[in-house]
Write a protein that holds these residues in place. Structure first.
Motif, PDB file in Angstrom:
ATOM      1  N   GLU A 131     -43.000 -42.563  22.078  1.00 55.88           N
ATOM      2  CA  GLU A 131     -43.079 -42.925  20.669  1.00 55.88           C
ATOM      3  C   GLU A 131     -43.476 -41.718  19.829  1.00 55.88           C
ATOM      4  N   GLY A 132     -44.463 -40.967  20.309  1.00 56.56           N
ATOM      5  CA  GLY A 132     -44.893 -39.794  19.576  1.00 56.56           C
ATOM      6  C   GLY A 132     -43.797 -38.763  19.430  1.00 56.56           C
ATOM      7  N   THR A 133     -43.018 -38.571  20.477  1.00 67.75           N
ATOM      8  CA  THR A 133     -41.913 -37.615  20.431  1.00 67.75           C
ATOM      9  C   THR A 133     -40.874 -38.045  19.409  1.00 67.75           C
ATOM     10  N   GLN A 134     -40.612 -39.338  19.314  1.00 67.38           N
ATOM     11  CA  GLN A 134     -39.645 -39.831  18.339  1.00 67.38           C
ATOM     12  C   GLN A 134     -40.130 -39.590  16.918  1.00 67.38           C
ATOM     13  N   TYR A 135     -41.410 -39.875  16.655  1.00 73.53           N
ATOM     14  CA  TYR A 135     -41.954 -39.638  15.326  1.00 73.53           C
ATOM     15  C   TYR A 135     -41.829 -38.169  14.946  1.00 73.53           C
ATOM     16  N   ALA A 136     -42.184 -37.293  15.876  1.00 75.01           N
ATOM     17  CA  ALA A 136     -42.133 -35.865  15.587  1.00 75.01           C
ATOM     18  C   ALA A 136     -40.712 -35.420  15.280  1.00 75.01           C
ATOM     19  N   ARG A 137     -39.757 -35.890  16.067  1.00 73.45           N
ATOM     20  CA  ARG A 137     -38.363 -35.487  15.858  1.00 73.45           C
ATOM     21  C   ARG A 137     -37.869 -35.941  14.486  1.00 73.45           C
ATOM     22  N   PHE A 138     -38.148 -37.178  14.137  1.00 66.82           N
ATOM     23  CA  PHE A 138     -37.698 -37.658  12.842  1.00 66.82           C
ATOM     24  C   PHE A 138     -38.420 -36.960  11.698  1.00 66.82           C
ATOM     25  N   THR A 139     -39.653 -36.555  11.934  1.00 63.90           N
ATOM     26  CA  THR A 139     -40.374 -35.779  10.936  1.00 63.90           C
ATOM     27  C   THR A 139     -39.646 -34.477  10.661  1.00 63.90           C
ATOM     28  N   GLU A 140     -39.278 -33.776  11.715  1.00 64.55           N
ATOM     29  CA  GLU A 140     -38.542 -32.517  11.564  1.00 64.55           C
ATOM     30  C   GLU A 140     -37.243 -32.746  10.799  1.00 64.55           C
ATOM     31  N   GLU A 141     -36.535 -33.804  11.156  1.00 64.50           N
ATOM     32  CA  GLU A 141     -35.234 -34.045  10.534  1.00 64.50           C
ATOM     33  C   GLU A 141     -35.375 -34.456   9.071  1.00 64.50           C
TER      34      GLU A 141
END
Length: 487
Positions: A131-141
């Motif tokens: 879940e944390g990895t998904q949040y971070a990725r979408f943050t970058e995008e």
């Protein structure tokens, strides 16, 4: 734990913590050029992840969960720069900020590996790491899109994983970004079938496909993958890198000898062209889906010592309903492509994004997430449609005549074809609605809507169409896909 509510609000992973952390940030020196939740949050989270008293195997699930719970409640503009000095700072340091968020993902991955090595990695922590990895990725995008819209950075087309920052980011552990034999690539395609796969597991993910860098007998590099249209195929590496997949993440096993054996095995196996496995059943290798290629290569290369993945996805959220059985999937657990993100035996090397496709896959993800949630929470199901049935049988017949090979293999089960056509019919209607909504939203606000806001728009469209159907008026899709009420 089922993540069907998909709480990863597009605006920003790990940028603000709950009250204790907010109070901590308030007490920090005021000598920074600007003050914003994003900047403060990046600094605080980076600090916390490097402090074992704050973030450790025991606190891992709670720390990440509290953060994402908080973020889920925030509006889309909560983290965007507003004051003129904030806007100028973000324009000047946007690429640097994206890299810092990326390094949070790198750190999470390193901690995952450390906890696993010390036998301290719990299933709860693995789940929250996803879940944390998904949040971070979408943050970058999300930040990347803002920078592009503000004309701070410009996308330039390049081979996969060959572009410039911030569109391609590399783990600083690796001195260069060069594809090697045995490398595993995690990919997000640009079709609705890709979105179906990315959302099929309880855990959910941002990717839908996998491939391996294979090696022939002369040392030449190729890519081996299993595609729905063809089964297992092999493509020269540089030709393959000309594709336009929205995201490609690169993973590498640290044992280079093992990786080379896996690369050779994958290449030799590709020459036999196994059929595609619509059941996504990796218990045998008679037929093969994309993730199973990687499982096979490393299984055979290690004589059974390395079975991928270490942590599998589950398929329980549909509660025994007709889907995903209608797609051909009957197992309770799956090797979904994004399981490699939490396999601690592989290193995370780099990730690249094809910017022109990000908007489309974001919408596709929100659409499939909405459709799945309606099936689970509102008892929506597909009903027989003469049109869908006709399309399925016509497609099957035409394929046997040698046409449409880019869409359907001859051995694709008719039930699977019907299921795909049903989903695509609904998804295309929702996509057309979202494109219009996004355009209007951007003109009104100057930034794009969040994932959550897109799901709200999807649900408003569903309710409106449902009411038309109940009143026996013309509806877009409720004649073939509906639940018991419009609520």
């Amino acid at each position: 734990m089922i993540l069907i509510h998909l709480r990863f609000l597009l605006p920003l992973f790990l940028t603000v913590l709950l009250n204790p952390v907010i109070e901590s940030l308030a007490s920090q020196p005021k000598n920074k050029p600007v003050s914003s939740p994003l900047l403060s949050g990046i600094e605080q989270v980076t600090k916390d992840l490097n402090n074992s008293k704050v973030f450790n195997p025991k606190t891992c699930p709670t720390y990440i969960n509290n953060t994402t719970d908080y973020l889920f409640l925030q509006p889309a503009d909560h983290f965007l720069p507003k004051a003129p000095e904030e806007i100028e700072y973000f324009k000047a340091h946007g690429t640097e900020l994206i890299k810092k968020i990326f390094l949070i993902r790198v750190k999470l991955r390193e901690l995952l590996q450390e906890y696993d090595k010390n036998n301290e990695l719990s299933n709860e922590c693995v789940l929250k790491m996803r879940e944390g990895t998904q949040y971070a990725r979408f943050t970058e995008e999300y930040l990347l899109e803002w920078l592009v819209h503000e004309k701070v950075v410009a996308f330039k087309d390049a081979p996969i994983l060959g572009g410039d920052e911030p569109f391609v980011l590399r783990n600083p552990k690796f001195s260069e970004l060069k594809l090697q034999a045995g490398d595993v690539m995690l990919i997000r395609g640009v079709s609705f079938v890709s979105a179906m796969i990315a959302r099929i597991g309880d855990e959910e993910g941002n990717f839908s496909h996998m491939a391996i860098v294979a090696e022939d007998g002369q040392g030449g590099l190729h890519v081996v993958e299993s595609l729905i249209q063809y089964g297992v195929i092999v493509t020269p590496l540089e030709k393959w890198r000309q594709a336009h997949d929205s995201r490609v993440a690169l993973f590498r096993h640290p044992d280079m000898e093992l990786s080379h054996r896996a690369a050779r095995i994958a290449y030799d196996w590709s020459l036999t062209h196994p059929d595609y496995d619509f059941a996504m059943d990796d218990s045998n290798y008679d037929k093969v889906f994309c993730a199973e290629v990687i499982r096979y290569a490393y299984d055979k290369a290690s004589n059974g010592a390395l079975i991928v993945p270490k942590f599998r996805s589950h398929v329980s959220k549909f509660k025994g309903g007709p889907y995903p059985k209608s797609l051909g999937v009957t197992k309770d657990t799956l090797f979904t492509p994004y399981d490699i993100e939490v396999d601690p035996r592989f290193d995370f090397v780099a990730e690249g994004k094809y910017y022109p496709a990000l908007r489309q896959v974001r919408m596709q993800d929100s659409i499939l997430q909405s459709i799945y949630s309606w099936m689970i929470e509102k008892n929506y199901t597909f009903y027989g449609s003469a049109s869908v049935t006709a399309q399925s049988y016509a497609g099957k017949a035409i394929r046997y005549l040698g046409f449409m090979k880019e869409d359907f293999p001859t051995y694709m089960p008719i039930e699977t074809m019907q299921s795909v056509i049903q989903f695509q019919t609904i998804a295309e209607l929702l996509e057309a609605n979202l494109y219009a909504k996004e355009d209007a939203y951007y003109k009104a606000h100057g930034y794009l809507p969040s994932f959550q806001e897109m799901m709200v728009a999807n649900d408003a469209y569903r309710r409106e169409d449902c009411l038309h159907y109940q009143k026996k008026e013309s509806s877009k899709f409720h004649s073939i896909f509906r639940g018991s009420s419009c609520n």
